[in-house]
Design a protein around this motif. Structure first.
Motif, PDB file in Angstrom:
ATOM      1  N   LEU A   1      30.176  33.284  32.736  1.00  0.00           N
ATOM      2  CA  LEU A   1      30.269  33.663  34.144  1.00  0.00           C
ATOM      3  C   LEU A   1      30.409  35.166  34.350  1.00  0.00           C
ATOM      4  O   LEU A   1      30.538  35.630  35.476  1.00  0.00           O
ATOM      5  CB  LEU A   1      31.465  32.957  34.798  1.00  0.00           C
ATOM      6  CG  LEU A   1      31.346  31.441  34.905  1.00  0.00           C
ATOM      7  CD1 LEU A   1      32.670  30.832  35.367  1.00  0.00           C
ATOM      8  CD2 LEU A   1      30.230  31.049  35.852  1.00  0.00           C
ATOM      9  N   GLU A   2      30.433  35.922  33.271  1.00  0.00           N
ATOM     10  CA  GLU A   2      30.448  37.368  33.378  1.00  0.00           C
ATOM     11  C   GLU A   2      29.053  37.855  33.788  1.00  0.00           C
ATOM     12  O   GLU A   2      28.063  37.205  33.464  1.00  0.00           O
ATOM     13  CB  GLU A   2      30.847  37.997  32.037  1.00  0.00           C
ATOM     14  CG  GLU A   2      32.338  37.961  31.781  1.00  0.00           C
ATOM     15  CD  GLU A   2      33.079  39.068  32.516  1.00  0.00           C
ATOM     16  OE1 GLU A   2      32.974  39.134  33.745  1.00  0.00           O
ATOM     17  OE2 GLU A   2      33.759  39.844  31.851  1.00  0.00           O
ATOM     18  N   PRO A   3      28.902  38.977  34.483  1.00  0.00           N
ATOM     19  CA  PRO A   3      29.974  39.899  34.880  1.00  0.00           C
ATOM     20  C   PRO A   3      30.597  39.595  36.242  1.00  0.00           C
ATOM     21  O   PRO A   3      31.467  40.317  36.707  1.00  0.00           O
ATOM     22  CB  PRO A   3      29.245  41.232  34.918  1.00  0.00           C
ATOM     23  CG  PRO A   3      27.879  40.867  35.409  1.00  0.00           C
ATOM     24  CD  PRO A   3      27.565  39.533  34.787  1.00  0.00           C
ATOM     25  N   GLN A   4      30.153  38.508  36.887  1.00  0.00           N
ATOM     26  CA  GLN A   4      30.626  38.245  38.257  1.00  0.00           C
ATOM     27  C   GLN A   4      32.144  38.109  38.343  1.00  0.00           C
ATOM     28  O   GLN A   4      32.756  38.548  39.312  1.00  0.00           O
ATOM     29  CB  GLN A   4      29.982  36.959  38.801  1.00  0.00           C
ATOM     30  CG  GLN A   4      28.461  36.941  38.768  1.00  0.00           C
ATOM     31  CD  GLN A   4      27.943  36.132  37.598  1.00  0.00           C
ATOM     32  OE1 GLN A   4      28.314  36.400  36.454  1.00  0.00           O
ATOM     33  NE2 GLN A   4      27.093  35.152  37.874  1.00  0.00           N
ATOM     34  N   LEU A   5      32.749  37.510  37.318  1.00  0.00           N
ATOM     35  CA  LEU A   5      34.188  37.240  37.382  1.00  0.00           C
ATOM     36  C   LEU A   5      35.059  38.437  37.015  1.00  0.00           C
ATOM     37  O   LEU A   5      36.237  38.446  37.324  1.00  0.00           O
ATOM     38  CB  LEU A   5      34.545  36.064  36.472  1.00  0.00           C
ATOM     39  CG  LEU A   5      34.464  34.675  37.089  1.00  0.00           C
ATOM     40  CD1 LEU A   5      34.811  33.622  36.055  1.00  0.00           C
ATOM     41  CD2 LEU A   5      35.383  34.543  38.288  1.00  0.00           C
ATOM     42  N   MET A   6      34.506  39.421  36.333  1.00  0.00           N
ATOM     43  CA  MET A   6      35.296  40.576  35.899  1.00  0.00           C
ATOM     44  C   MET A   6      36.544  40.115  35.143  1.00  0.00           C
ATOM     45  O   MET A   6      37.678  40.401  35.512  1.00  0.00           O
ATOM     46  CB  MET A   6      35.661  41.452  37.097  1.00  0.00           C
ATOM     47  CG  MET A   6      34.463  42.092  37.760  1.00  0.00           C
ATOM     48  SD  MET A   6      34.871  43.051  39.235  1.00  0.00           S
ATOM     49  CE  MET A   6      35.052  41.714  40.427  1.00  0.00           C
ATOM     50  N   ILE A   7      36.290  39.365  34.075  1.00  0.00           N
ATOM     51  CA  ILE A   7      37.365  38.697  33.343  1.00  0.00           C
ATOM     52  C   ILE A   7      38.389  39.686  32.807  1.00  0.00           C
ATOM     53  O   ILE A   7      39.594  39.392  32.794  1.00  0.00           O
ATOM     54  CB  ILE A   7      36.770  37.842  32.210  1.00  0.00           C
ATOM     55  CG1 ILE A   7      36.028  36.650  32.816  1.00  0.00           C
ATOM     56  CG2 ILE A   7      37.858  37.371  31.256  1.00  0.00           C
ATOM     57  CD1 ILE A   7      35.270  35.829  31.807  1.00  0.00           C
ATOM     58  N   GLU A   8      37.946  40.850  32.381  1.00  0.00           N
ATOM     59  CA  GLU A   8      38.891  41.814  31.804  1.00  0.00           C
ATOM     60  C   GLU A   8      40.008  42.151  32.781  1.00  0.00           C
ATOM     61  O   GLU A   8      41.159  42.357  32.381  1.00  0.00           O
ATOM     62  CB  GLU A   8      38.154  43.086  31.390  1.00  0.00           C
ATOM     63  CG  GLU A   8      39.029  44.085  30.641  1.00  0.00           C
ATOM     64  CD  GLU A   8      38.250  45.277  30.134  1.00  0.00           C
ATOM     65  OE1 GLU A   8      38.898  46.242  29.700  1.00  0.00           O
ATOM     66  OE2 GLU A   8      37.003  45.232  30.161  1.00  0.00           O
ATOM     67  N   LYS A   9      39.684  42.205  34.066  1.00  0.00           N
ATOM     68  CA  LYS A   9      40.714  42.493  35.064  1.00  0.00           C
ATOM     69  C   LYS A   9      41.623  41.289  35.299  1.00  0.00           C
ATOM     70  O   LYS A   9      42.819  41.442  35.566  1.00  0.00           O
ATOM     71  CB  LYS A   9      40.062  42.905  36.383  1.00  0.00           C
ATOM     72  CG  LYS A   9      39.421  44.280  36.359  1.00  0.00           C
ATOM     73  CD  LYS A   9      39.029  44.731  37.749  1.00  0.00           C
ATOM     74  CE  LYS A   9      38.505  46.170  37.719  1.00  0.00           C
ATOM     75  NZ  LYS A   9      38.182  46.668  39.073  1.00  0.00           N
ATOM     76  N   ARG A  10      41.054  40.093  35.204  1.00  0.00           N
ATOM     77  CA  ARG A  10      41.841  38.889  35.504  1.00  0.00           C
ATOM     78  C   ARG A  10      42.715  38.470  34.331  1.00  0.00           C
ATOM     79  O   ARG A  10      43.699  37.758  34.512  1.00  0.00           O
ATOM     80  CB  ARG A  10      40.902  37.753  35.910  1.00  0.00           C
ATOM     81  CG  ARG A  10      40.042  38.082  37.131  1.00  0.00           C
ATOM     82  CD  ARG A  10      39.193  36.914  37.585  1.00  0.00           C
ATOM     83  NE  ARG A  10      38.161  37.343  38.518  1.00  0.00           N
ATOM     84  CZ  ARG A  10      38.335  37.506  39.830  1.00  0.00           C
ATOM     85  NH1 ARG A  10      39.514  37.279  40.363  1.00  0.00           N
ATOM     86  NH2 ARG A  10      37.333  37.891  40.600  1.00  0.00           N
TER      87      ARG A  10
ATOM     88  N   HIS B   1      28.862  28.218  41.757  1.00  0.00           N
ATOM     89  CA  HIS B   1      28.902  27.395  40.548  1.00  0.00           C
ATOM     90  C   HIS B   1      29.570  26.027  40.742  1.00  0.00           C
ATOM     91  O   HIS B   1      29.503  25.191  39.820  1.00  0.00           O
ATOM     92  CB  HIS B   1      29.613  28.156  39.434  1.00  0.00           C
ATOM     93  CG  HIS B   1      28.841  29.339  38.945  1.00  0.00           C
ATOM     94  ND1 HIS B   1      27.834  29.242  38.007  1.00  0.00           N
ATOM     95  CD2 HIS B   1      28.904  30.653  39.285  1.00  0.00           C
ATOM     96  CE1 HIS B   1      27.312  30.428  37.781  1.00  0.00           C
ATOM     97  NE2 HIS B   1      27.951  31.307  38.533  1.00  0.00           N
ATOM     98  N   VAL B   2      30.207  25.801  41.871  1.00  0.00           N
ATOM     99  CA  VAL B   2      30.806  24.490  42.133  1.00  0.00           C
ATOM    100  C   VAL B   2      30.202  23.974  43.436  1.00  0.00           C
ATOM    101  O   VAL B   2      30.683  24.286  44.527  1.00  0.00           O
ATOM    102  CB  VAL B   2      32.338  24.576  42.224  1.00  0.00           C
ATOM    103  CG1 VAL B   2      32.941  23.192  42.440  1.00  0.00           C
ATOM    104  CG2 VAL B   2      32.915  25.203  40.956  1.00  0.00           C
ATOM    105  N   VAL B   3      29.138  23.194  43.292  1.00  0.00           N
ATOM    106  CA  VAL B   3      28.333  22.802  44.451  1.00  0.00           C
ATOM    107  C   VAL B   3      28.212  21.285  44.595  1.00  0.00           C
ATOM    108  O   VAL B   3      28.387  20.743  45.690  1.00  0.00           O
ATOM    109  CB  VAL B   3      26.923  23.429  44.360  1.00  0.00           C
ATOM    110  CG1 VAL B   3      26.061  22.977  45.531  1.00  0.00           C
ATOM    111  CG2 VAL B   3      27.015  24.951  44.315  1.00  0.00           C
ATOM    112  N   THR B   4      27.910  20.593  43.504  1.00  0.00           N
ATOM    113  CA  THR B   4      27.679  19.155  43.586  1.00  0.00           C
ATOM    114  C   THR B   4      28.996  18.417  43.825  1.00  0.00           C
ATOM    115  O   THR B   4      30.088  18.934  43.551  1.00  0.00           O
ATOM    116  CB  THR B   4      27.038  18.624  42.304  1.00  0.00           C
ATOM    117  OG1 THR B   4      27.984  18.735  41.222  1.00  0.00           O
ATOM    118  CG2 THR B   4      25.776  19.414  41.955  1.00  0.00           C
TER     119      THR B   4
END
Length: 204
Positions: free
Chosen positions: A68-77, A170-173
Motif C-alpha cells: 500500500l506504499e507510498p499512499q500510506l506513508m508507513i514510515e510516519k505511522r 482498497h475496501v470496497v466490496t
C-alpha cells in the motif's frame, strides 16, 4: 486522489461497527476521567505500549502494508511505540524496564488488506482523540511532554485524510467491508482486554 465530503462506505461501516466499543473505552479510560495523576498516566501508557508494539508489527511490518506504499506513508505511522517510550522514559522508566513491559497476546493477525486497514482504523483514529487529550492534560502531569497524545502534531489531519483515501480505494466490496469491520472490532476488544480489564497496578 480525490475524496468526496461524504464518508466512504467503508468508513461509514467502520464507524457503525465500532461506535459502541469506542464509547465503552471512553468511559473506562483513565485519560477521560475528571482527574489524572502522572503515575496513572505512566501506568496506562506502559500498558498501551505492551499492546502497541505487537500491533504495529502486525499492521505495518508486513507485505500487506508494503503493497500500500507510498499512499500510506508507513514510515510516519510506524512510530507510536516510540512516542509511548519517550513519555515513559521522561517518567523514569529505564531502558531495561521498557524492554521488559509485557506484550499483549491478543493482537489479530491480518490476512488481507481489508483486515489490515480495519486494524489501522483504530490506531489512526485514536490520533484524533489524542490531539484533544494532549491539550486537556498539557502542563498538568508533572512536566511530562505527552508525546504519545500529541501524535502527528500539525500533520494529524492530513495523515487521517490520506488514510481515509486509502481506505476508500482498497475496501470496497461487501466482503472486504465486513472483514475490515471485524478486524476493527477485534482490535478494539484486544485493547479493552489488555489495557483496561487485565491491567495490573505496575510497581513504581
Amino acid at each position: 486522489m480525490t475524496r468526496s465530503s461524504e464518508p466512504s462506505p467503508a468508513l461509514a461501516a467502520l464507524r457503525d461497527a465500532t461506535r459502541a466499543l469506542h464509547a465503552d473505552l471512553d468511559q473506562h479510560s483513565p485519560l477521560a476521567q475528571e482527574h489524572l495523576h502522572s503515575a496513572s498516566y505512566l501506568d496506562h501508557a506502559a500498558r498501551v505500549l505492551g499492546w502497541m508494539r505487537p500491533l504495529e508489527q502486525a499492521v505495518w511490518l508486513t507485505p500487506l502494508s508494503c503493497a500500500l506504499e507510498p499512499q500510506l506513508m508507513i514510515e510516519k505511522r510506524l512510530g507510536k511505540s516510540s512516542w509511548l517510550e519517550q513519555d515513559l522514559a521522561e517518567g523514569g522508566f529505564s531502558p531495561m524496564r521498557l524492554a521488559e513491559i509485557p506484550r499483549c497476546p491478543y493482537i489479530p493477525a491480518p490476512t488481507s488488506q481489508a483486515e489490515l486497514l480495519g486494524m489501522a482504523y483504530v490506531t489512526e483514529g485514536a490520533t484524533l482523540g489524542g490531539a484533544f487529550l494532549s491539550k486537556r492534560w498539557a502542563g498538568r502531569l508533572d512536566g511530562l511532554s505527552l508525546r504519545w497524545l500529541k501524535g502527528y502534531g500539525a500533520e494529524t489531519g492530513a495523515l487521517w485524510k490520506s488514510f481515509l483515501d486509502v481506505l476508500a480505494v482498497h475496501v470496497v466490496t461487501s466482503s472486504d467491508i465486513a472483514a475490515a469491520q471485524h478486524a476493527a472490532q477485534s482490535t478494539f476488544l484486544s485493547f479493552r482486554c489488555w489495557v483496561i480489564d487485565e491491567a495490573p497496578e505496575l510497581p513504581r
